[in-house]
Enzyme design. Structure first.
Site, PDB file in Angstrom:
ATOM      1  N   MET A   6      36.321  51.508  47.623  1.00  0.00           N
ATOM      2  CA  MET A   6      34.860  51.457  48.197  1.00  0.00           C
ATOM      3  C   MET A   6      34.288  52.856  48.624  1.00  0.00           C
ATOM      4  SD  MET A   6      33.809  48.402  47.735  1.00  0.00           S
ATOM      5  CE  MET A   6      32.267  48.708  49.127  1.00  0.00           C
ATOM      6  N   VAL A  43      39.115  46.140  43.799  1.00  0.00           N
ATOM      7  CA  VAL A  43      38.743  47.290  45.001  1.00  0.00           C
ATOM      8  C   VAL A  43      39.308  46.921  46.242  1.00  0.00           C
ATOM      9  CG1 VAL A  43      36.672  46.039  45.338  1.00  0.00           C
ATOM     10  CG2 VAL A  43      36.988  48.685  45.424  1.00  0.00           C
ATOM     11  N   CYS A  44      39.797  48.050  46.725  1.00  0.00           N
ATOM     12  CA  CYS A  44      40.215  48.168  48.227  1.00  0.00           C
ATOM     13  C   CYS A  44      39.247  49.472  48.845  1.00  0.00           C
ATOM     14  CB  CYS A  44      41.635  48.225  48.462  1.00  0.00           C
ATOM     15  SG  CYS A  44      42.373  49.653  48.024  1.00  0.00           S
ATOM     16  N   ARG A  45      39.907  49.699  50.023  1.00  0.00           N
ATOM     17  CA  ARG A  45      39.142  51.078  50.648  1.00  0.00           C
ATOM     18  C   ARG A  45      39.329  52.343  49.729  1.00  0.00           C
ATOM     19  NH1 ARG A  45      40.444  55.264  54.482  1.00  0.00           N
ATOM     20  NH2 ARG A  45      38.580  55.568  55.664  1.00  0.00           N
ATOM     21  N   GLY A  96      42.094  52.474  47.021  1.00  0.00           N
ATOM     22  CA  GLY A  96      42.956  52.354  45.815  1.00  0.00           C
ATOM     23  C   GLY A  96      44.104  51.884  45.820  1.00  0.00           C
TER      24      GLY A  96
END
Length: 109
Positions: A88, A60-62, A64
């Site tokens: 996220m 996961v990141c902010r 994708g």
């Protein structure tokens, strides 16, 4: 590239957060492993030690994009990995908990 919806993640699923330190400190999923993308290659061993041997690494990141890069890299290494669709931002919008290192309510930066 394999992807997973936030709604399909269950408590206890392994989550790798590749956002940078300031993003992590603002808020993250409880129990996630944090290895920023900028440090990922140097810290790859931490992932191999922490990740379940028979389970999937959900990245996961902010939103994708960065997690997609890491997911592709992990797949090339033979690791079962999936990109968390929407990152996220979708995690928080779905009402999933976002916490700080002290356990207080956090936010997605």
């Amino acid at each position: 590239m394999p992807t997973v919806e936030v709604a399909d993640l269950k408590d206890g699923d392994f989550l790798l957060d590749v956002r940078e330190n300031d993003e992590w400190q603002a808020g993250h999923a409880e129990g996630a492993l944090h290895i920023p993308l900028s440090e990922f290659v140097a810290r790859f061993g931490e992932l191999t030690e922490a990740a379940p041997q028979d389970g999937r690494v959900n990245v996961v990141c902010r939103s994708g994009g960065r997690s997609a890069q890491v997911t592709m890299y992990l797949a090339q290494q033979g690791i079962d990995a999936a990109n968390v669709d929407g990152g996220m931002q979708v995690w928080a919008a779905a009402g999933r908990p976002v916490v700080t290192d002290t356990g207080e309510a956090g936010f997605v930066l």
